[in-house]
Design a protein around this motif. Structure first.
Motif, PDB file in Angstrom:
ATOM      1  N   ARG A   1      31.174 -37.505 -23.256  1.00 15.61           N
ATOM      2  CA  ARG A   1      30.168 -37.179 -24.274  1.00 15.61           C
ATOM      3  C   ARG A   1      30.544 -35.818 -24.845  1.00 15.61           C
ATOM      4  O   ARG A   1      30.681 -34.856 -24.104  1.00 15.61           O
ATOM      5  CB  ARG A   1      28.781 -37.085 -23.663  1.00 15.61           C
ATOM      6  CG  ARG A   1      28.227 -38.381 -23.190  1.00 15.61           C
ATOM      7  CD  ARG A   1      26.823 -38.172 -22.709  1.00 15.61           C
ATOM      8  NE  ARG A   1      26.299 -39.397 -22.148  1.00 15.61           N
ATOM      9  CZ  ARG A   1      25.154 -39.483 -21.522  1.00 15.61           C
ATOM     10  NH1 ARG A   1      24.405 -38.420 -21.369  1.00 15.61           N
ATOM     11  NH2 ARG A   1      24.744 -40.625 -21.045  1.00 15.61           N
ATOM     12  N   PRO A   2      30.658 -35.703 -26.143  1.00 17.14           N
ATOM     13  CA  PRO A   2      31.000 -34.397 -26.720  1.00 17.14           C
ATOM     14  C   PRO A   2      29.794 -33.459 -26.710  1.00 17.14           C
ATOM     15  O   PRO A   2      28.648 -33.900 -26.699  1.00 17.14           O
ATOM     16  CB  PRO A   2      31.397 -34.738 -28.162  1.00 17.14           C
ATOM     17  CG  PRO A   2      30.628 -35.981 -28.458  1.00 17.14           C
ATOM     18  CD  PRO A   2      30.553 -36.743 -27.157  1.00 17.14           C
ATOM     19  N   ASP A   3      30.081 -32.157 -26.694  1.00 18.97           N
ATOM     20  CA  ASP A   3      29.017 -31.168 -26.872  1.00 18.97           C
ATOM     21  C   ASP A   3      28.516 -31.287 -28.303  1.00 18.97           C
ATOM     22  O   ASP A   3      29.303 -31.435 -29.237  1.00 18.97           O
ATOM     23  CB  ASP A   3      29.531 -29.753 -26.649  1.00 18.97           C
ATOM     24  CG  ASP A   3      29.851 -29.474 -25.193  1.00 18.97           C
ATOM     25  OD1 ASP A   3      29.291 -30.165 -24.321  1.00 18.97           O
ATOM     26  OD2 ASP A   3      30.647 -28.563 -24.929  1.00 18.97           O
ATOM     27  N   ILE A   4      27.216 -31.220 -28.482  1.00 16.63           N
ATOM     28  CA  ILE A   4      26.630 -31.320 -29.809  1.00 16.63           C
ATOM     29  C   ILE A   4      25.952 -29.996 -30.141  1.00 16.63           C
ATOM     30  O   ILE A   4      24.988 -29.604 -29.479  1.00 16.63           O
ATOM     31  CB  ILE A   4      25.619 -32.479 -29.896  1.00 16.63           C
ATOM     32  CG1 ILE A   4      26.317 -33.801 -29.590  1.00 16.63           C
ATOM     33  CG2 ILE A   4      24.962 -32.513 -31.276  1.00 16.63           C
ATOM     34  CD1 ILE A   4      25.379 -34.977 -29.475  1.00 16.63           C
ATOM     35  N   ASN A   5      26.485 -29.294 -31.130  1.00 18.86           N
ATOM     36  CA  ASN A   5      25.893 -28.051 -31.607  1.00 18.86           C
ATOM     37  C   ASN A   5      25.232 -28.328 -32.949  1.00 18.86           C
ATOM     38  O   ASN A   5      25.841 -28.926 -33.828  1.00 18.86           O
ATOM     39  CB  ASN A   5      26.954 -26.966 -31.767  1.00 18.86           C
ATOM     40  CG  ASN A   5      27.595 -26.605 -30.445  1.00 18.86           C
ATOM     41  OD1 ASN A   5      26.935 -26.581 -29.426  1.00 18.86           O
ATOM     42  ND2 ASN A   5      28.876 -26.323 -30.467  1.00 18.86           N
ATOM     43  N   GLN A   6      24.004 -27.873 -33.102  1.00 20.71           N
ATOM     44  CA  GLN A   6      23.272 -28.103 -34.341  1.00 20.71           C
ATOM     45  C   GLN A   6      22.681 -26.794 -34.837  1.00 20.71           C
ATOM     46  O   GLN A   6      22.372 -25.900 -34.063  1.00 20.71           O
ATOM     47  CB  GLN A   6      22.142 -29.112 -34.113  1.00 20.71           C
ATOM     48  CG  GLN A   6      22.631 -30.483 -33.740  1.00 20.71           C
ATOM     49  CD  GLN A   6      21.484 -31.426 -33.441  1.00 20.71           C
ATOM     50  OE1 GLN A   6      20.538 -31.061 -32.758  1.00 20.71           O
ATOM     51  NE2 GLN A   6      21.570 -32.632 -33.960  1.00 20.71           N
ATOM     52  N   GLY A   7      22.514 -26.729 -36.131  1.00 21.48           N
ATOM     53  CA  GLY A   7      21.872 -25.562 -36.726  1.00 21.48           C
ATOM     54  C   GLY A   7      22.874 -24.515 -37.137  1.00 21.48           C
ATOM     55  O   GLY A   7      24.028 -24.802 -37.434  1.00 21.48           O
ATOM     56  N   ASN A   8      22.427 -23.275 -37.133  1.00 22.81           N
ATOM     57  CA  ASN A   8      23.270 -22.140 -37.497  1.00 22.81           C
ATOM     58  C   ASN A   8      24.076 -21.718 -36.282  1.00 22.81           C
ATOM     59  O   ASN A   8      23.502 -21.412 -35.239  1.00 22.81           O
ATOM     60  CB  ASN A   8      22.408 -20.956 -37.948  1.00 22.81           C
ATOM     61  CG  ASN A   8      21.565 -21.282 -39.155  1.00 22.81           C
ATOM     62  OD1 ASN A   8      20.427 -21.669 -39.007  1.00 22.81           O
ATOM     63  ND2 ASN A   8      22.124 -21.129 -40.327  1.00 22.81           N
ATOM     64  N   TYR A   9      25.394 -21.692 -36.414  1.00 30.60           N
ATOM     65  CA  TYR A   9      26.217 -21.198 -35.316  1.00 30.60           C
ATOM     66  C   TYR A   9      26.114 -19.684 -35.314  1.00 30.60           C
ATOM     67  O   TYR A   9      26.568 -19.011 -36.229  1.00 30.60           O
ATOM     68  CB  TYR A   9      27.669 -21.637 -35.471  1.00 30.60           C
ATOM     69  CG  TYR A   9      28.524 -21.204 -34.316  1.00 30.60           C
ATOM     70  CD1 TYR A   9      28.433 -21.854 -33.096  1.00 30.60           C
ATOM     71  CD2 TYR A   9      29.385 -20.127 -34.427  1.00 30.60           C
ATOM     72  CE1 TYR A   9      29.185 -21.460 -32.016  1.00 30.60           C
ATOM     73  CE2 TYR A   9      30.149 -19.724 -33.357  1.00 30.60           C
ATOM     74  CZ  TYR A   9      30.052 -20.390 -32.154  1.00 30.60           C
ATOM     75  OH  TYR A   9      30.802 -19.983 -31.084  1.00 30.60           O
ATOM     76  N   LEU A  10      25.457 -19.134 -34.306  1.00 33.10           N
ATOM     77  CA  LEU A  10      25.198 -17.707 -34.228  1.00 33.10           C
ATOM     78  C   LEU A  10      26.076 -17.071 -33.154  1.00 33.10           C
ATOM     79  O   LEU A  10      26.312 -17.665 -32.112  1.00 33.10           O
ATOM     80  CB  LEU A  10      23.729 -17.454 -33.871  1.00 33.10           C
ATOM     81  CG  LEU A  10      22.691 -18.055 -34.816  1.00 33.10           C
ATOM     82  CD1 LEU A  10      21.296 -17.857 -34.263  1.00 33.10           C
ATOM     83  CD2 LEU A  10      22.815 -17.433 -36.186  1.00 33.10           C
ATOM     84  N   THR A  11      26.537 -15.878 -33.430  1.00 37.81           N
ATOM     85  CA  THR A  11      27.284 -15.114 -32.440  1.00 37.81           C
ATOM     86  C   THR A  11      26.522 -13.830 -32.137  1.00 37.81           C
ATOM     87  O   THR A  11      25.756 -13.333 -32.977  1.00 37.81           O
ATOM     88  CB  THR A  11      28.692 -14.752 -32.949  1.00 37.81           C
ATOM     89  OG1 THR A  11      28.576 -13.936 -34.110  1.00 37.81           O
ATOM     90  CG2 THR A  11      29.501 -16.001 -33.274  1.00 37.81           C
ATOM     91  N   GLN A  12      26.751 -13.303 -30.957  1.00 45.85           N
ATOM     92  CA  GLN A  12      26.076 -12.067 -30.574  1.00 45.85           C
ATOM     93  C   GLN A  12      26.520 -10.917 -31.464  1.00 45.85           C
ATOM     94  O   GLN A  12      25.743 -10.025 -31.786  1.00 45.85           O
ATOM     95  CB  GLN A  12      26.350 -11.750 -29.101  1.00 45.85           C
ATOM     96  CG  GLN A  12      25.501 -10.633 -28.557  1.00 45.85           C
ATOM     97  CD  GLN A  12      24.012 -10.946 -28.605  1.00 45.85           C
ATOM     98  OE1 GLN A  12      23.592 -12.030 -28.212  1.00 45.85           O
ATOM     99  NE2 GLN A  12      23.225 -10.014 -29.094  1.00 45.85           N
ATOM    100  N   GLU A  13      27.766 -10.960 -31.902  1.00 43.96           N
ATOM    101  CA  GLU A  13      28.299  -9.922 -32.795  1.00 43.96           C
ATOM    102  C   GLU A  13      27.522  -9.866 -34.108  1.00 43.96           C
ATOM    103  O   GLU A  13      27.176  -8.788 -34.604  1.00 43.96           O
ATOM    104  CB  GLU A  13      29.777 -10.197 -33.068  1.00 43.96           C
ATOM    105  CG  GLU A  13      30.450  -9.197 -33.952  1.00 43.96           C
ATOM    106  CD  GLU A  13      31.906  -9.562 -34.234  1.00 43.96           C
ATOM    107  OE1 GLU A  13      32.429  -9.056 -35.245  1.00 43.96           O
ATOM    108  OE2 GLU A  13      32.490 -10.336 -33.469  1.00 43.96           O
ATOM    109  N   ALA A  14      27.234 -11.050 -34.680  1.00 46.66           N
ATOM    110  CA  ALA A  14      26.481 -11.091 -35.941  1.00 46.66           C
ATOM    111  C   ALA A  14      25.045 -10.620 -35.735  1.00 46.66           C
ATOM    112  O   ALA A  14      24.506  -9.876 -36.556  1.00 46.66           O
ATOM    113  CB  ALA A  14      26.499 -12.505 -36.512  1.00 46.66           C
ATOM    114  N   VAL A  15      24.433 -11.038 -34.647  1.00 45.16           N
ATOM    115  CA  VAL A  15      23.045 -10.654 -34.382  1.00 45.16           C
ATOM    116  C   VAL A  15      22.933  -9.149 -34.153  1.00 45.16           C
ATOM    117  O   VAL A  15      21.968  -8.512 -34.564  1.00 45.16           O
ATOM    118  CB  VAL A  15      22.497 -11.449 -33.170  1.00 45.16           C
ATOM    119  CG1 VAL A  15      21.134 -10.935 -32.750  1.00 45.16           C
ATOM    120  CG2 VAL A  15      22.423 -12.929 -33.515  1.00 45.16           C
ATOM    121  N   ASP A  16      23.951  -8.557 -33.514  1.00 49.91           N
ATOM    122  CA  ASP A  16      23.933  -7.113 -33.279  1.00 49.91           C
ATOM    123  C   ASP A  16      23.995  -6.313 -34.579  1.00 49.91           C
ATOM    124  O   ASP A  16      23.564  -5.169 -34.627  1.00 49.91           O
ATOM    125  CB  ASP A  16      25.102  -6.708 -32.377  1.00 49.91           C
ATOM    126  CG  ASP A  16      24.926  -7.207 -30.951  1.00 49.91           C
ATOM    127  OD1 ASP A  16      23.770  -7.535 -30.568  1.00 49.91           O
ATOM    128  OD2 ASP A  16      25.938  -7.285 -30.220  1.00 49.91           O
TER     129      ASP A  16
END
Length: 118
Positions: free
Chosen positions: A29-44
């Protein structure tokens, strides 16, 4: 003799159906990512007082906006791993009347961090 055959078929069928639950772990089963792909770098990089254009440049387009205006943006990152539990992180960015960031709120399922989801 037919009763014995029926019992053997019933037991064999029961074992085969129970075995399906063990085979589930072997199925890919593949990993399913949905929505906005967010990184901690961007949030910082997000800071109170930034403009909407700066937030768009850092985070990209929001997943949702408030139905009562364009003053609240929602960034949702949801991950459903192969055989694990679903994790979700939501960032809610509120803007003041001048169009600057007034508040940044983070909501996560199970106290998950972005680094754990990557």
């Amino acid at each position: 003799m037919s009763l014995l055959r029926f019992i053997i078929v019933a037991i064999t069928t029961s074992f085969l159906l129970v075995g399906c639950s063990f085979v589930d772990r072997w199925v890919y089963r593949p990993d399913i990512n949905q929505g906005n792909y967010l990184t901690q770098e961007a949030v910082d990089k997000l800071k109170v007082g930034q403009t909407k254009e700066q937030v768009l440049f850092i985070m990209g387009s929001p997943m949702l906006t408030s139905i009562f205006g364009d003053d609240i943006w929602y960034y949702v990152f949801r991950q459903n791993p192969q055989h694990g539990y679903t994790k979700q992180i939501t960032y809610t960015i509120s803007f003041n009347s001048a169009g600057n960031v007034a508040d940044i709120k983070r909501t996560a399922s199970d106290n998950t961090t972005l680094d754990e989801m990557e």
